[in-house]
Design an enzyme around this catalytic site. Structure first.
Site, PDB file in Angstrom:
ATOM      1  N   ARG A  62       0.810  -1.227   0.000  1.00 37.69           N
ATOM      2  CA  ARG A  62       0.000   0.000   0.000  1.00 37.69           C
ATOM      3  C   ARG A  62       0.837   1.268   0.000  1.00 37.69           C
ATOM      4  NH1 ARG A  62      -3.315  -1.985   4.621  1.00 37.69           N
ATOM      5  NH2 ARG A  62      -2.069  -3.846   4.266  1.00 37.69           N
ATOM      6  N   GLU A  99       5.232 -10.659  15.324  1.00 36.13           N
ATOM      7  CA  GLU A  99       4.723 -11.282  16.546  1.00 36.13           C
ATOM      8  C   GLU A  99       5.217 -12.739  16.616  1.00 36.13           C
ATOM      9  OE1 GLU A  99       0.550 -10.788  16.707  1.00 36.13           O
ATOM     10  OE2 GLU A  99       0.372 -11.702  18.698  1.00 36.13           O
TER      11      GLU A  99
HETATM   12  P1  AMP Z   1       4.010  -2.574  11.380  1.00 39.67           P
HETATM   13  O1  AMP Z   1       5.316  -3.099  10.858  1.00 39.67           O
HETATM   14  O2  AMP Z   1       3.476  -3.342  12.532  1.00 39.67           O
HETATM   15  O3  AMP Z   1       4.068  -1.079  11.655  1.00 39.67           O
HETATM   16  O4  AMP Z   1       2.927  -2.832  10.245  1.00 39.67           O
HETATM   17  C1  AMP Z   1       2.794  -1.945   9.221  1.00 39.67           C
HETATM   18  C2  AMP Z   1       2.262  -2.578   7.962  1.00 39.67           C
HETATM   19  O5  AMP Z   1       1.203  -3.502   8.204  1.00 39.67           O
HETATM   20  C3  AMP Z   1       1.705  -1.480   7.089  1.00 39.67           C
HETATM   21  O6  AMP Z   1       2.266  -1.646   5.795  1.00 39.67           O
HETATM   22  C4  AMP Z   1       0.212  -1.665   7.091  1.00 39.67           C
HETATM   23  O7  AMP Z   1      -0.258  -1.650   5.774  1.00 39.67           O
HETATM   24  C5  AMP Z   1      -0.046  -3.023   7.728  1.00 39.67           C
HETATM   25  N1  AMP Z   1      -0.970  -2.975   8.897  1.00 39.67           N
HETATM   26  C6  AMP Z   1      -0.641  -3.276  10.173  1.00 39.67           C
HETATM   27  N2  AMP Z   1      -1.691  -3.172  10.999  1.00 39.67           N
HETATM   28  C7  AMP Z   1      -2.730  -2.767  10.231  1.00 39.67           C
HETATM   29  C8  AMP Z   1      -4.113  -2.449  10.508  1.00 39.67           C
HETATM   30  N3  AMP Z   1      -4.651  -2.531  11.737  1.00 39.67           N
HETATM   31  N4  AMP Z   1      -4.890  -2.037   9.474  1.00 39.67           N
HETATM   32  C9  AMP Z   1      -4.353  -1.948   8.226  1.00 39.67           C
HETATM   33  N5  AMP Z   1      -3.085  -2.250   7.911  1.00 39.67           N
HETATM   34  C10 AMP Z   1      -2.269  -2.651   8.889  1.00 39.67           C
END
Ligand code: AMP
Length: 174
Positions: A62, A99
């Site tokens: 995205r 996780e």
């Molecule tokens: P993180 O590495 O945990 O910050 O995860 C970020 C990536 O996961 C981003 O590219 C988001 O598109 C996706 N992502 C994580 N959690 C969500 C959520 N609750 N809703 C939508 N996309 C998420």
């Protein structure tokens, strides 16, 4: 209503996707609406107004949508940061923990010139692992991370703590 409120109202919450306990922020209603999508890109561009940016780097998948549109808007190049095994030329790889287990991101070694000013873009900041790994990749290439920009930040997940050494700008925070 202001532009941010309109974007916020269009976001759709999908409970338990992709797994139980996750409240997924669905951005597709924003993308399919020309005014909202345009406003989101304009607002991201406004955060770097007057700043010299050489490249926007977008994180698969995205981050490609927002990053590519933003790069056109501010008239600079776009660099994809991809899941492993997708980029055809020589790459740098950075692993990060999830996780359960690990994941990694890759970038072409010659994607940026030395000292280039890079805007790293993604749709959403959750735990920050993905963006932190992407920022490390940019630095490995000898470029500078001038800003990490998100449409949405889930601040209760404290992803900002992993990005402490970079300027971060999220348009909508929960
Ligand atoms: P993180 O590495 O945990 O910050 O995860 C970020 C990536 O996961 C981003 O590219 C988001 O598109 C996706 N992502 C994580 N959690 C969500 C959520 N609750 N809703 C939508 N996309 C998420």
């Amino acid at each position: 209503m202001n532009r941010l409120e309109n974007i916020k109202n269009a976001l759709r919450d999908i409970p338990d996707f992709p797994k139980p306990g996750i409240l997924f922020k669905d951005i597709t209603p924003v993308l399919s609406h020309p005014q909202l999508f345009g406003d989101a890109i304009d607002l991201m561009a406004e955060t770097v107004e007057g700043q010299k940016i050489d490249f926007v780097a977008g994180i698969e998948a995205r981050g490609f949508i927002f990053g590519a549109a933003l790069a056109r808007k501010i008239n600079c190049g776009f660099v994809p940061i991809r899941k492993p095994g997708k980029l055809p030329y020589k790459t740098f790889r950075e692993e990060y923990s999830l996780e359960y287990g690990t994941d990694s991101v890759e970038v072409h070694r010659d994607a940026f010139f030395k000292g280039a000013s890079v805007y790293l873009a993604d749709d959403l900041l959750a735990t920050g692992g993905t963006a932190a790994a992407a920022a490390k990749l940019i630095k490995k290439c000898g470029a500078e991370v001038s800003l990490i920009g998100f449409l949405i930040e889930l601040s209760f997940l404290k992803g900002g703590e992993k990005l402490i050494s970079f300027p971060v700008k999220s348009l909508i925070r929960y």
